[in-house]
Design an enzyme around this catalytic site. Structure first.
Site, PDB file in Angstrom:
ATOM      1  N   VAL A  77       0.806  -1.226   0.000  1.00  0.00           N
ATOM      2  CA  VAL A  77       0.000   0.000   0.000  1.00  0.00           C
ATOM      3  C   VAL A  77       0.838   1.274   0.000  1.00  0.00           C
ATOM      4  O   VAL A  77       0.305   2.365  -0.196  1.00  0.00           O
ATOM      5  CB  VAL A  77      -0.954   0.044   1.214  1.00  0.00           C
ATOM      6  CG1 VAL A  77      -1.991  -1.045   1.115  1.00  0.00           C
ATOM      7  CG2 VAL A  77      -0.195  -0.014   2.526  1.00  0.00           C
ATOM      8  N   TYR A  78       2.135   1.166   0.228  1.00  0.00           N
ATOM      9  CA  TYR A  78       2.960   2.374   0.266  1.00  0.00           C
ATOM     10  C   TYR A  78       3.003   3.009  -1.120  1.00  0.00           C
ATOM     11  O   TYR A  78       3.540   2.430  -2.068  1.00  0.00           O
ATOM     12  CB  TYR A  78       4.386   2.055   0.728  1.00  0.00           C
ATOM     13  CG  TYR A  78       4.525   1.643   2.174  1.00  0.00           C
ATOM     14  CD1 TYR A  78       3.464   1.742   3.070  1.00  0.00           C
ATOM     15  CD2 TYR A  78       5.733   1.147   2.659  1.00  0.00           C
ATOM     16  CE1 TYR A  78       3.595   1.360   4.391  1.00  0.00           C
ATOM     17  CE2 TYR A  78       5.880   0.766   3.983  1.00  0.00           C
ATOM     18  CZ  TYR A  78       4.803   0.870   4.848  1.00  0.00           C
ATOM     19  OH  TYR A  78       4.945   0.492   6.160  1.00  0.00           O
TER      20      TYR A  78
END
Length: 349
Positions: free
Chosen positions: A61-62
């Protein structure tokens, strides 16, 4: 650089690891963390490698996967000499099934991470948060299958409670599945909740702690104190809503002691805060992140600092917060003695 075992995996990890959350800079949260370009990422990774770091952490998700892509490129020539850790399970899209622990999603999430990282295997796959909608039996079987397939070497968790982690370990033990060897936790001088339940669990189960946000969401950088409050334009305001609450007076008292010790040993405040963590029980690696080379070089300096027992005790006392029930030692002196021994530096992982 010192190397520690990651739990009982036999895998040796550098005491300082690198968190690649500052790569990419997409979205409100991650752009506040940092906006490193690929060129800057390559340079920072080289500095880490030169310093002896071999543990690199990211998540799907970064920055919408950009962090994984950039880390994969930066480590391309040194892939097999280093350890890549990534995390899955946080929602990645509006698709109803792009979240959690389901077999359908976990396998697909791992395959997508492998593609972004441009690698054949993930050294340490960690679950980013707990999913109460998927049975732990299914989860542990899926993780075991991923390890047996060769796509994943070791498994870990992040942000689990003690009962959640222990139940999963028990299921794995019962069925002969792969067990967790890493527990990525929030732990800092201004956030010591890890010591109440998860530290004893990690010690008992021989699980290595991978520490995130060791500077307490930027509160322990030394830039802000009683006389210099966080300015309105600071990036901290963009992420503060996600940070654990703190008591400001405890923070200010802690910063006073950190500054005193930093002057005594000719180090920076972040270096002292990181050094305290490096000497804590059950800690395998402490993740440092940086928006630029200056920050990274300063954080790397923590590996060369050794605090005295007296300095550690001063930090222990000023940062201590009375634990909640049932962890506080309320009924006899014997419990108090055992609790104090557990959160001291008297045992090793």
């Amino acid at each position: 650089m010192k190397y520690n075992l990651l739990g009982n995996s036999g895998l040796k990890v550098s005491e300082l690891g690198f968190g690649a959350g500052t790569f990419g800079g997409k979205g409100q949260i991650f752009s506040a963390w940092g906006k490193a370009s690929q060129h800057e990422a390559n340079h920072m990774i080289k500095l880490c490698l030169d310093a002896g770091i071999n543990f690199f952490d990211t998540a799907d998700v970064y920055s919408d996967g950009e962090s994984e892509r950039m880390l994969g490129k930066a480590l391309a020539q040194e892939r097999h000499h280093n350890i890549i850790s990534t995390k899955v399970s946080i929602r990645t899209s509006e698709n109803a099934n792009d979240v959690g622990f389901s077999r359908n999603y976990l396998i697909r999430a791992v395959e997508q991470s492998l593609e972004r990282l441009n690698t054949d295997y993930i050294d340490v796959l960690q679950l980013h948060h707990f999913d109460s909608f998927t049975s732990l039996e299914q989860l542990m079987k899926t993780l075991d299958d991923l390890v047996r397939s060769g796509k994943v070497r070791y498994i870990g968790v992040s942000n689990f409670s003690g009962w959640q982690l222990m139940k999963a370990q028990s299921i794995a033990s019962q069925h002969g599945y792969e067990k967790f060897v890493a527990n990525q936790v929030y732990y800092s001088l201004i956030g010591r909740d890890y010591e109440w339940e998860l530290m004893p669990l990690n010690h008992d189960q021989n699980i290595g702690a991978v520490v995130w946000s060791p500077l307490g969401w930027g509160r322990l950088t030394g830039k802000f104190d009683r006389q210099n409050p966080v300015p309105i334009e600071s990036r901290l305001h963009d992420t503060e809503q996600f940070a654990p609450p703190i008591q400001q007076e405890i923070l200010y008292n802690l910063l006073d002691v950190l500054k005193d010790i930093s002057n005594e040993i000719q180090a920076t405040v972040p270096q002292v805060a990181l050094s305290w963590l490096l000497q804590r029980p059950t800690v395998s690696t402490v993740l440092i992140g940086a928006r630029n080379e200056t920050q990274l070089r300063d954080n790397l300096g923590a590996k060369d600092i050794l605090l005295s027992n007296a300095q550690i005790e001063r930090l222990n006392q000023v940062s201590a917060v009375y634990p909640p029930y049932p962890y506080y030692p309320y009924w006899n002196g014997q419990f108090t003695e055992r609790y104090n021994a557990l959160v001291s530096s008297s045992f090793t992982p």
